[in-house]
Design a protein around this motif. Structure first.
Motif, PDB file in Angstrom:
ATOM      1  N   LYS A 120      -4.750   4.717 -16.633  1.00 48.12           N
ATOM      2  CA  LYS A 120      -4.447   5.748 -17.628  1.00 48.12           C
ATOM      3  C   LYS A 120      -5.271   7.013 -17.377  1.00 48.12           C
ATOM      4  CE  LYS A 120      -3.032   2.349 -20.909  1.00 48.12           C
ATOM      5  NZ  LYS A 120      -3.621   1.165 -21.417  1.00 48.12           N
ATOM      6  N   LEU A 121      -5.252   7.464 -16.132  1.00 42.24           N
ATOM      7  CA  LEU A 121      -5.992   8.663 -15.758  1.00 42.24           C
ATOM      8  C   LEU A 121      -5.270   9.915 -16.220  1.00 42.24           C
ATOM      9  CD1 LEU A 121      -6.990   7.718 -12.115  1.00 42.24           C
ATOM     10  CD2 LEU A 121      -8.386   7.600 -14.161  1.00 42.24           C
ATOM     11  N   SER A 179       0.816  -1.219   0.000  1.00 43.73           N
ATOM     12  CA  SER A 179       0.000   0.000   0.000  1.00 43.73           C
ATOM     13  C   SER A 179       0.850   1.269   0.000  1.00 43.73           C
ATOM     14  CB  SER A 179      -0.946  -0.013   1.199  1.00 43.73           C
ATOM     15  OG  SER A 179      -0.204  -0.033   2.404  1.00 43.73           O
ATOM     16  N   ARG A 180       2.092   1.162  -0.456  1.00 47.05           N
ATOM     17  CA  ARG A 180       2.926   2.358  -0.583  1.00 47.05           C
ATOM     18  C   ARG A 180       2.303   3.291  -1.605  1.00 47.05           C
ATOM     19  NH1 ARG A 180       6.901  -1.144  -2.344  1.00 47.05           N
ATOM     20  NH2 ARG A 180       6.887   0.194  -4.158  1.00 47.05           N
ATOM     21  N   PRO A 181       2.217   4.585  -1.307  1.00 46.01           N
ATOM     22  CA  PRO A 181       1.609   5.531  -2.254  1.00 46.01           C
ATOM     23  C   PRO A 181       2.325   5.561  -3.608  1.00 46.01           C
ATOM     24  CG  PRO A 181       1.841   6.551  -0.106  1.00 46.01           C
ATOM     25  CD  PRO A 181       2.535   5.227  -0.037  1.00 46.01           C
ATOM     26  N   GLU A 182       3.652   5.430  -3.611  1.00 43.34           N
ATOM     27  CA  GLU A 182       4.383   5.459  -4.888  1.00 43.34           C
ATOM     28  C   GLU A 182       3.971   4.276  -5.764  1.00 43.34           C
ATOM     29  OE1 GLU A 182       6.676   4.703  -1.975  1.00 43.34           O
ATOM     30  OE2 GLU A 182       6.110   6.721  -1.389  1.00 43.34           O
ATOM     31  N   ARG A 183       3.822   3.106  -5.153  1.00 42.59           N
ATOM     32  CA  ARG A 183       3.449   1.910  -5.901  1.00 42.59           C
ATOM     33  C   ARG A 183       2.027   2.029  -6.438  1.00 42.59           C
ATOM     34  NH1 ARG A 183       0.548  -2.364  -4.735  1.00 42.59           N
ATOM     35  NH2 ARG A 183       0.926  -4.290  -5.827  1.00 42.59           N
ATOM     36  N   GLU A 224       0.376   4.792  -7.016  1.00 39.61           N
ATOM     37  CA  GLU A 224       0.357   5.831  -8.053  1.00 39.61           C
ATOM     38  C   GLU A 224       0.873   5.270  -9.376  1.00 39.61           C
ATOM     39  OE1 GLU A 224       2.096  10.332  -8.785  1.00 39.61           O
ATOM     40  OE2 GLU A 224       2.722   9.195  -7.046  1.00 39.61           O
ATOM     41  N   GLU A 225       1.940   4.492  -9.313  1.00 42.53           N
ATOM     42  CA  GLU A 225       2.492   3.888 -10.525  1.00 42.53           C
ATOM     43  C   GLU A 225       1.505   2.914 -11.159  1.00 42.53           C
ATOM     44  OE1 GLU A 225       5.980   0.735 -11.527  1.00 42.53           O
ATOM     45  OE2 GLU A 225       6.444   2.284 -10.052  1.00 42.53           O
ATOM     46  N   MET A 226       0.854   2.097 -10.332  1.00 46.08           N
ATOM     47  CA  MET A 226      -0.142   1.157 -10.859  1.00 46.08           C
ATOM     48  C   MET A 226      -1.319   1.891 -11.468  1.00 46.08           C
ATOM     49  SD  MET A 226      -0.376  -2.128  -8.289  1.00 46.08           S
ATOM     50  CE  MET A 226      -2.073  -1.779  -8.054  1.00 46.08           C
TER      51      MET A 226
END
Length: 129
Positions: A72-73, A58-62, A64-66
């Motif tokens: 594709k927002l 649940s890391r925010p970076e992960r 966000e990348e997913m």
């Protein structure tokens, strides 16, 4: 006197047997307690591992990348904004943005899916009549 000695010897043998039985039951309970402590420690270790796994996933970076890869927002545009008065009265669909903010409309993946599902539901409703 002889019967008294036999009775005393019988009581002594009975006490030895009772003490031996207690000793066996106590050792069995101690073994069960050790097994439970080991199982509890294993579950505690597993829980710590799962908490670490959840925090890793649940890391925010992960996330966000997913989200960038799969969804594709795109950033929100001014055409997507609706005033609160339109939301409260329920006329949000008929509100048009001002022409000063007019930019080409780019649809993201979710908007396309929503539009596709609304078209399909409209076809289903009109086809059912």
């Amino acid at each position: 006197m002889r019967s008294f000695c036999l009775l005393a010897f019988g009581c002594l043998v009975g006490l030895f047997a009772y003490t031996y039985d207690l000793k066996i039951k106590t050792r069995a309970l101690e073994t069960d307690a050790r097994e439970l402590i080991t199982a509890l420690q294993d579950e505690s270790d597993f829980l710590a591992l799962m908490r670490a796994e959840v925090s890793y996933l649940s890391r925010p970076e992960r996330i966000e990348e997913m989200a960038k890869k799969t969804l594709k927002l795109e950033p929100i545009s001014s055409q997507q904004l609706v005033p609160w008065s339109a939301v409260i009265t329920g006329t949000g669909a008929s509100v048009q943005p001002s022409s000063s903010f007019a930019t080409p409309v780019r649809r993201d993946g979710i908007a396309a899916l929503i539009e596709k599902s609304s078209i399909q539901s409209a076809v289903t409703v009109t086809g059912a009549r």
